[in-house]
Design a protein around this motif. Structure first.
Motif, short mmCIF file in Angstrom:
data_model
loop_
_atom_site.label_atom_id
_atom_site.label_comp_id
_atom_site.label_asym_id
_atom_site.label_seq_id
_atom_site.Cartn_x
_atom_site.Cartn_y
_atom_site.Cartn_z
N VAL A 32 48.78 47.96 32.53
CA VAL A 32 49.70 47.41 33.51
C VAL A 32 49.21 47.64 34.94
O VAL A 32 48.56 48.65 35.25
CB VAL A 32 51.09 48.03 33.32
CG1 VAL A 32 51.06 49.52 33.56
CG2 VAL A 32 52.13 47.36 34.19
N ASN A 33 49.49 46.68 35.82
CA ASN A 33 49.37 46.87 37.26
C ASN A 33 50.76 47.19 37.79
O ASN A 33 51.73 46.50 37.47
CB ASN A 33 48.86 45.60 37.95
CG ASN A 33 47.41 45.30 37.64
OD1 ASN A 33 46.65 46.18 37.24
ND2 ASN A 33 47.03 44.05 37.83
N ILE A 51 48.44 49.69 42.07
CA ILE A 51 47.58 50.62 41.37
C ILE A 51 47.43 50.15 39.93
O ILE A 51 48.38 49.67 39.32
CB ILE A 51 48.14 52.06 41.43
CG1 ILE A 51 47.14 53.06 40.85
CG2 ILE A 51 49.49 52.17 40.74
CD1 ILE A 51 47.51 54.52 41.18
N ARG A 52 46.22 50.25 39.41
CA ARG A 52 45.96 49.92 38.01
C ARG A 52 46.22 51.18 37.19
O ARG A 52 45.61 52.23 37.44
CB ARG A 52 44.54 49.42 37.84
CG ARG A 52 44.21 48.25 38.76
CD ARG A 52 43.04 47.47 38.26
NE ARG A 52 43.43 46.55 37.19
CZ ARG A 52 42.57 45.93 36.40
NH1 ARG A 52 41.28 46.12 36.53
NH2 ARG A 52 42.99 45.10 35.47
N LEU A 104 43.40 41.72 37.56
CA LEU A 104 42.95 42.27 38.85
C LEU A 104 42.97 41.21 39.95
O LEU A 104 43.37 41.49 41.08
CB LEU A 104 41.56 42.85 38.70
CG LEU A 104 40.94 43.45 39.97
CD1 LEU A 104 41.81 44.56 40.52
CD2 LEU A 104 39.53 43.94 39.68
N SER A 105 42.57 40.00 39.63
CA SER A 105 42.41 38.96 40.66
C SER A 105 43.74 38.59 41.32
O SER A 105 43.75 38.06 42.43
CB SER A 105 41.76 37.72 40.06
OG SER A 105 42.56 37.19 39.03
N SER A 106 44.85 38.84 40.65
CA SER A 106 46.15 38.47 41.22
C SER A 106 47.03 39.69 41.47
O SER A 106 48.26 39.58 41.52
CB SER A 106 46.87 37.49 40.27
OG SER A 106 46.97 38.05 38.97
N ALA A 111 54.23 36.62 42.31
CA ALA A 111 54.58 35.80 41.14
C ALA A 111 53.93 36.31 39.85
O ALA A 111 54.36 35.95 38.76
CB ALA A 111 54.18 34.36 41.39
N GLN A 112 52.90 37.12 39.97
CA GLN A 112 52.21 37.64 38.79
C GLN A 112 53.00 38.75 38.10
O GLN A 112 52.77 39.07 36.94
CB GLN A 112 50.83 38.15 39.20
CG GLN A 112 49.93 38.53 38.04
CD GLN A 112 49.62 37.34 37.15
OE1 GLN A 112 49.44 36.22 37.61
NE2 GLN A 112 49.56 37.57 35.84
#
Length: 126
Positions: A32-33, A51-52, A104-106, A111-112
């Protein structure tokens, strides 16, 4: 049922500090992010920090870089946002959010994120 519960907001003078917490319950994810967003009065929701969960890498908006620090405590399923050198323009409702997909890119895109807390008010004023 996933729940994100923020705490730690309040009124602080310019230059002061606050620490926000976000407790996640109901489900756990591996990749999860976790993000913090804010919505200033009369404006849209904006990215603050993320944070990842798995690797712990952090990402910040330019406006808070060097002043805010995001961290997580895996054992407590909690994400923190340490806010130092606060400015009046940091005044906003702060939201915690979770993106179970962990893309990661979003990571900066509201909205992500699928799950959101109720928000906590931060007011910076003398």
């Amino acid at each position: 049922q996933v729940q994100l519960v923020e705490s730690g907001g309040g009124l602080v003078q310019p230059g002061g500090s606050l620490r926000l917490s976000c407790l996640a319950s109901g489900r756990t994810w591996t990749n999860v992010n976790m993000g913090w967003f804010r919505q200033p009065p009369g404006k849209g929701r904006e990215f603050v920090a993320a944070i990842r969960w798995q690797g712990g890498s952090t990402h910040y908006a330019d406006s808070v870089k060097g002043r805010f620090t995001i961290s997580r405590d895996k054992s407590k399923n909690t994400v923190f946002l340490q806010m130092d050198s606060l400015k009046p323009e940091d005044t906003a409702v702060y939201y915690c959010a979770a993106d179970p997909g962990g893309i990661l890119s979003s990571i900066r895109t509201p909205a992500q994120y699928d799950y959101w807390g109720q928000g906590t008010q931060v007011t910076v004023s003398s």
